[in-house]
Design a protein around this motif. Sequence first.
Motif, short mmCIF file in Angstrom:
data_model
loop_
_atom_site.label_atom_id
_atom_site.label_comp_id
_atom_site.label_asym_id
_atom_site.label_seq_id
_atom_site.Cartn_x
_atom_site.Cartn_y
_atom_site.Cartn_z
N GLU A 21 -31.98 -10.98 46.58
CA GLU A 21 -30.59 -11.54 46.17
C GLU A 21 -30.03 -11.56 44.74
OE1 GLU A 21 -27.66 -12.08 48.04
OE2 GLU A 21 -28.64 -10.82 49.58
N LYS A 22 -30.79 -10.58 43.90
CA LYS A 22 -30.13 -10.38 42.67
C LYS A 22 -28.78 -10.11 42.66
CE LYS A 22 -33.16 -7.36 41.53
NZ LYS A 22 -33.67 -7.12 43.05
N SER A 23 -28.50 -9.17 43.43
CA SER A 23 -26.99 -8.73 43.26
C SER A 23 -26.25 -9.83 43.75
CB SER A 23 -26.69 -7.59 44.39
OG SER A 23 -27.55 -6.38 43.65
N GLY A 24 -26.68 -10.65 44.78
CA GLY A 24 -25.89 -11.63 45.55
C GLY A 24 -25.67 -12.69 44.22
N GLU A 25 -26.69 -13.03 43.53
CA GLU A 25 -26.41 -14.15 42.45
C GLU A 25 -25.61 -13.60 41.51
OE1 GLU A 25 -27.13 -17.42 40.32
OE2 GLU A 25 -27.88 -16.89 42.30
N LEU A 26 -25.62 -12.33 41.09
CA LEU A 26 -24.59 -11.75 40.13
C LEU A 26 -23.25 -11.87 40.74
CD1 LEU A 26 -24.95 -8.87 37.77
CD2 LEU A 26 -22.98 -8.61 39.74
N ILE A 27 -22.81 -11.54 42.19
CA ILE A 27 -21.71 -11.59 42.59
C ILE A 27 -21.39 -13.06 42.56
CG2 ILE A 27 -20.47 -11.25 44.55
CD1 ILE A 27 -22.24 -8.77 45.25
N LYS A 28 -21.92 -13.91 43.00
CA LYS A 28 -21.74 -15.38 43.01
C LYS A 28 -21.31 -15.81 41.75
CE LYS A 28 -24.64 -18.76 42.95
NZ LYS A 28 -25.84 -19.49 43.25
#
Length: 200
Positions: A21-28
């Motif tokens: 969830e690297k992209s999820g963290e970035l989006i968040k």
Amino acid sequence: MIYNDGKAGFLTVIIGPMFSEKSGELIKQCLLSQNYQNKTVRIYKPVIDDRYGEDEVVSRIGLRMPAHNISQEITPELIRTILVDCETADLVAFDEAQFFSEGLLELTLGLLDRKKQVMIAGLNLDYLGRPFGCIGQLLLHADEVIVKKAYCKCCGRPAMYTQRVIDGQPVTARNLDSELVLIGDQESYEARCRLCFVKD
């Protein structure tokens, strides 16, 4: 951390294996900055990553934000273009950064010199356990590093490696017969812990 007081640049690098969830963290982080700090956010992703669409960054848990596709070859001309495009942005983010050329480092430093907050997400290791792209160089300049973990596909322990698989069997340095970059998902990669990761 969402931090940009306009006095200096601030670099956050988000690393980990696939499925962490690297992209999820970035989006968040970008959504928090945009929605609660009223910051202008601009996100870039490499044109070769079209798994979830061409004009969005999308996480596996469903978070999404608009993004701009750019060439993975970060040339001096592209650097100049992005620096101009980001003049009014407060936060500039790059997803799947391992696919970008070493020009990403120069671009990032240019944005930091212009007092931008920069957020970069990417794999720090390739599927053979080696440093991937220019992520290692970017880490040297990071004000903040966020390390994400996945869960090992084999045993469920915290995973920090990405294992490429073909027909369920690990691809290693010995049986390597494909390119380093292979855009794929669960059919081609697994998260593995240190115990279960097969390198040789």
